[in-house]
Motif scaffolding. Structure first.
Motif, PDB file in Angstrom:
ATOM      1  N   MET A 165       0.826  -1.204   0.000  1.00 40.72           N
ATOM      2  CA  MET A 165       0.000   0.000   0.000  1.00 40.72           C
ATOM      3  C   MET A 165       0.861   1.254   0.000  1.00 40.72           C
ATOM      4  SD  MET A 165      -2.914   1.507  -0.017  1.00 40.72           S
ATOM      5  CE  MET A 165      -4.263   0.468   0.515  1.00 40.72           C
ATOM      6  N   GLN A 166       1.946   1.221   0.765  1.00 35.71           N
ATOM      7  CA  GLN A 166       2.845   2.369   0.824  1.00 35.71           C
ATOM      8  C   GLN A 166       3.518   2.612  -0.531  1.00 35.71           C
ATOM      9  OE1 GLN A 166       5.386   1.156   4.080  1.00 35.71           O
ATOM     10  NE2 GLN A 166       4.069   2.095   5.646  1.00 35.71           N
ATOM     11  N   LEU A 167       3.944   1.544  -1.172  1.00 33.88           N
ATOM     12  CA  LEU A 167       4.575   1.681  -2.491  1.00 33.88           C
ATOM     13  C   LEU A 167       3.573   2.196  -3.521  1.00 33.88           C
ATOM     14  CD1 LEU A 167       6.683  -1.607  -2.582  1.00 33.88           C
ATOM     15  CD2 LEU A 167       7.568   0.724  -2.504  1.00 33.88           C
ATOM     16  N   LEU A 168       2.340   1.718  -3.434  1.00 34.87           N
ATOM     17  CA  LEU A 168       1.301   2.184  -4.347  1.00 34.87           C
ATOM     18  C   LEU A 168       1.035   3.673  -4.139  1.00 34.87           C
ATOM     19  CD1 LEU A 168      -0.961   1.690  -6.427  1.00 34.87           C
ATOM     20  CD2 LEU A 168      -2.456   1.061  -4.518  1.00 34.87           C
ATOM     21  N   ARG A 169       0.956   4.084  -2.874  1.00 34.09           N
ATOM     22  CA  ARG A 169       0.711   5.494  -2.569  1.00 34.09           C
ATOM     23  C   ARG A 169       1.852   6.362  -3.078  1.00 34.09           C
ATOM     24  NH1 ARG A 169      -3.234   8.193  -2.962  1.00 34.09           N
ATOM     25  NH2 ARG A 169      -1.901   9.732  -3.905  1.00 34.09           N
ATOM     26  N   SER A 170       3.072   5.837  -2.990  1.00 33.16           N
ATOM     27  CA  SER A 170       4.231   6.574  -3.493  1.00 33.16           C
ATOM     28  C   SER A 170       4.138   6.781  -5.006  1.00 33.16           C
ATOM     29  CB  SER A 170       5.512   5.816  -3.141  1.00 33.16           C
ATOM     30  OG  SER A 170       6.650   6.468  -3.693  1.00 33.16           O
ATOM     31  N   ILE A 171       3.716   5.731  -5.712  1.00 30.07           N
ATOM     32  CA  ILE A 171       3.552   5.837  -7.172  1.00 30.07           C
ATOM     33  C   ILE A 171       2.457   6.839  -7.509  1.00 30.07           C
ATOM     34  CG2 ILE A 171       2.830   4.584  -9.238  1.00 30.07           C
ATOM     35  CD1 ILE A 171       4.136   2.083  -8.050  1.00 30.07           C
ATOM     36  N   GLN A 172       1.343   6.788  -6.776  1.00 29.52           N
ATOM     37  CA  GLN A 172       0.246   7.721  -7.012  1.00 29.52           C
ATOM     38  C   GLN A 172       0.675   9.166  -6.760  1.00 29.52           C
ATOM     39  OE1 GLN A 172      -2.552   5.793  -4.330  1.00 29.52           O
ATOM     40  NE2 GLN A 172      -3.767   5.030  -6.052  1.00 29.52           N
ATOM     41  N   ASP A 173       1.440   9.373  -5.682  1.00 28.54           N
ATOM     42  CA  ASP A 173       1.935  10.719  -5.379  1.00 28.54           C
ATOM     43  C   ASP A 173       2.864  11.220  -6.484  1.00 28.54           C
ATOM     44  OD1 ASP A 173       0.513  10.777  -3.030  1.00 28.54           O
ATOM     45  OD2 ASP A 173       2.203  10.162  -1.767  1.00 28.54           O
ATOM     46  N   ASN A 174       3.703  10.303  -6.981  1.00 28.63           N
ATOM     47  CA  ASN A 174       4.654  10.675  -8.029  1.00 28.63           C
ATOM     48  C   ASN A 174       3.941  11.104  -9.309  1.00 28.63           C
ATOM     49  OD1 ASN A 174       7.310  10.907  -9.178  1.00 28.63           O
ATOM     50  ND2 ASN A 174       6.943   8.979 -10.247  1.00 28.63           N
ATOM     51  N   ILE A 175       2.816  10.432  -9.588  1.00 24.28           N
ATOM     52  CA  ILE A 175       2.043  10.774 -10.777  1.00 24.28           C
ATOM     53  C   ILE A 175       1.205  12.026 -10.551  1.00 24.28           C
ATOM     54  CG2 ILE A 175       0.167   9.982 -12.301  1.00 24.28           C
ATOM     55  CD1 ILE A 175       1.149   7.152 -11.882  1.00 24.28           C
ATOM     56  N   GLY A 176       0.826  12.245  -9.284  1.00 24.07           N
ATOM     57  CA  GLY A 176      -0.009  13.402  -8.969  1.00 24.07           C
ATOM     58  C   GLY A 176      -1.465  13.050  -8.791  1.00 24.07           C
ATOM     59  N   LEU A 177      -1.757  11.758  -8.530  1.00 21.15           N
ATOM     60  CA  LEU A 177      -3.141  11.329  -8.333  1.00 21.15           C
ATOM     61  C   LEU A 177      -3.602  11.676  -6.927  1.00 21.15           C
ATOM     62  CD1 LEU A 177      -3.041   7.810 -10.017  1.00 21.15           C
ATOM     63  CD2 LEU A 177      -4.161   9.854 -10.896  1.00 21.15           C
ATOM     64  N   SER A 178      -4.865  12.021  -6.811  1.00 29.43           N
ATOM     65  CA  SER A 178      -5.424  12.422  -5.528  1.00 29.43           C
ATOM     66  C   SER A 178      -5.499  11.241  -4.569  1.00 29.43           C
ATOM     67  CB  SER A 178      -6.818  13.011  -5.735  1.00 29.43           C
ATOM     68  OG  SER A 178      -7.459  13.229  -4.501  1.00 29.43           O
ATOM     69  N   ALA A 179      -5.261  11.515  -3.296  1.00 25.33           N
ATOM     70  CA  ALA A 179      -5.360  10.482  -2.262  1.00 25.33           C
ATOM     71  C   ALA A 179      -6.815  10.170  -1.925  1.00 25.33           C
ATOM     72  CB  ALA A 179      -4.623  10.931  -1.003  1.00 25.33           C
ATOM     73  N   ASP A 180      -7.737  10.937  -2.500  1.00 17.15           N
ATOM     74  CA  ASP A 180      -9.166  10.726  -2.236  1.00 17.15           C
ATOM     75  C   ASP A 180      -9.719   9.487  -2.933  1.00 17.15           C
ATOM     76  OD1 ASP A 180      -9.136  13.062  -0.760  1.00 17.15           O
ATOM     77  OD2 ASP A 180      -9.758  14.320  -2.465  1.00 17.15           O
ATOM     78  N   ASN A 181      -8.897   8.883  -3.794  1.00 17.39           N
ATOM     79  CA  ASN A 181      -9.353   7.695  -4.514  1.00 17.39           C
ATOM     80  C   ASN A 181      -8.371   6.542  -4.283  1.00 17.39           C
ATOM     81  OD1 ASN A 181     -10.830   6.059  -6.300  1.00 17.39           O
ATOM     82  ND2 ASN A 181      -9.518   6.654  -8.020  1.00 17.39           N
ATOM     83  N   PRO A 182      -8.335   6.027  -3.050  1.00 16.86           N
ATOM     84  CA  PRO A 182      -7.393   4.938  -2.747  1.00 16.86           C
ATOM     85  C   PRO A 182      -7.792   3.641  -3.417  1.00 16.86           C
ATOM     86  CG  PRO A 182      -8.887   5.251  -0.908  1.00 16.86           C
ATOM     87  CD  PRO A 182      -9.193   6.346  -1.891  1.00 16.86           C
ATOM     88  N   ALA A 183      -6.815   2.751  -3.595  1.00 14.16           N
ATOM     89  CA  ALA A 183      -7.104   1.441  -4.183  1.00 14.16           C
ATOM     90  C   ALA A 183      -7.970   0.641  -3.222  1.00 14.16           C
ATOM     91  CB  ALA A 183      -5.811   0.703  -4.461  1.00 14.16           C
ATOM     92  N   PRO A 184      -9.007  -0.036  -3.716  1.00 16.08           N
ATOM     93  CA  PRO A 184      -9.838  -0.874  -2.833  1.00 16.08           C
ATOM     94  C   PRO A 184      -8.975  -1.892  -2.096  1.00 16.08           C
ATOM     95  CG  PRO A 184     -10.861  -0.649  -4.998  1.00 16.08           C
ATOM     96  CD  PRO A 184      -9.478  -0.051  -5.106  1.00 16.08           C
ATOM     97  N   ALA A 185      -9.279  -2.088  -0.821  1.00 19.68           N
ATOM     98  CA  ALA A 185      -8.502  -3.027  -0.001  1.00 19.68           C
ATOM     99  C   ALA A 185      -8.502  -4.421  -0.611  1.00 19.68           C
ATOM    100  CB  ALA A 185      -9.067  -3.063   1.416  1.00 19.68           C
TER     101      ALA A 185
END
Length: 367
Positions: free
Chosen positions: A289-309
């Motif tokens: 999850m942390q690695l995914l969030r890092s990739i999303q941040d790098n791309i600039g995707l909003s944290a309001d749309n997290p990957a489903p658990a």
């Protein structure tokens, strides 16, 4: 459990795209001279009942269009109301209720009685910089430029020459089929002349563009496609725009694309796939999850749309293994797309295909 298949091509030109439901190319709104001469010389009143029941529906539609235009300022029926009225006009010409050719005419009104317009993808093709022909142009683009010139001069694309099955006597059908084929051959000859003009202008050998290519191009001029994809490492802006487009969809699988990349990063860091060791499942979920969030941040995707658990758990639960049924299905899809690319027939996926083996859902993303 999940599959990602991505096609990357600099330029893939498709002449025989073979759409599932192509509209018939009958030119009823703008009939060519030979077609006008053919149907105007037909007088329904002179036919026996048997002959009347075997008039090709193309002729029926053309005759009815003449009547319609005479009462509607030369226009063809365009909206639902007008086409309903037009079908009623066709039915008035019936002698018997079981004349299938007149039923075919009514059934084909929506598909065949349409105003000819340049398809949007062909307009894009004509506006493509590659369609500005030069000595270095490929045979495909040489021919595309010739078809463009044909359209600019005549206001229509070359006739395809394809006539589908219909209720008709053999003599009438063969005559009509020959008429369309001859017109298609004539149009193709004009396109070939434009091609030869380009070749002569730029000092390119006349055999550079073969006649078979020109024939196929003219026949399929409404369905030509050109596929260009982004490089494997798409820019952040392209990925962000594409992934955000689908973010609010209930069956969005875009997170799977980023999760595959997160798993690759996990493998580089840990030396194993997430979930490969049973005792680390919970910890691996957090790390993934942390690695995914890092990739999303790098791309600039909003944290309001997290990957489903559920997605995270699935990737960890399967620990890098391949499910035979999913692998077989995915291999079939990949093979199918390879055949499209090799044969230059049908339109390949543009450009990233995602499959969820659990829900049986598929999605296509472009980035």
């Amino acid at each position: 459990m999940y599959t990602e298949i991505r096609i990357v091509v600099k330029e893939h030109c498709i002449i025989e795209s073979k759409p599932d439901t192509p509209l018939p190319d009958l030119r009823l709104d703008k009939p060519f001279t030979e077609l006008i001469d053919f149907y105007q010389n037909i007088d329904f009143s002179l036919f026996t009942d048997t002959e009347h029941a075997h008039i090709p529906f193309v002729v029926i539609l053309l005759k009815c269009l003449d009547q319609w235009r005479a009462c509607h300022g030369g226009e063809i029926p365009k909206n639902y109301k007008e086409k309903t009225e037009f079908k009623s006009l066709i039915r008035t010409l019936k002698r018997k209720s079981d004349e299938e050719n007149f039923s075919e005419a009514c059934q084909n009104v929506n598909k065949c009685v349409v105003s000819a317009s340049l398809p949007s993808h062909i307009k894009e093709l004509f506006e493509d910089p590659s369609c500005g022909v030069s000595a270095s142009s490929t045979p495909f683009w040489m021919t595309a430029a010739a078809v463009k010139q044909f359209y600019n001069v005549r206001g229509v694309l070359p006739v395809s020459g394809v006539l589908g099955d219909m209720t008709a006597d053999s003599q009438s059908f063969v005559a009509l089929q020959t008429l369309y084929r001859d017109k298609a051959a004539s149009d193709t000859q004009v396109v070939a002349g434009y091609v030869q003009g380009f070749l002569k202008k730029f000092g390119v050998p006349s055999e550079y563009v073969n006649r078979e290519l020109i024939n196929k191009f003219s026949k399929n001029s409404s369905f030509i496609r050109v596929l260009r994809t982004n490089p494997v490492e798409s820019t952040k802006e392209v990925m962000k725009e594409s992934l955000e487009t689908f973010a609010d969809e209930p069956d969005d699988l875009s997170h799977v694309i980023l999760l595959f990349r997160a798993c690759q990063d996990f493998l580089k860091i840990q030396g194993r796939w997430p979930g490969e060791e049973d005792e680390h499942l919970a910890v691996d979920e957090i790390k993934l999850m942390q690695l995914l969030r890092s990739i999303q941040d790098n791309i600039g995707l909003s944290a309001d749309n997290p990957a489903p658990a559920m997605f995270i758990k699935d990737f960890v639960r399967f620990g890098g293994t391949e499910v035979p049924s999913v692998a077989a299905f995915s291999g079939g899809i990949a093979a199918h797309e390879c055949i499209k690319l090799i044969t230059c027939q049908y339109v390949p996926v543009d450009n990233c295909f995602i499959y969820n083996g659990g829900s049986q859902l598929t999605s296509v993303y472009k980035f």
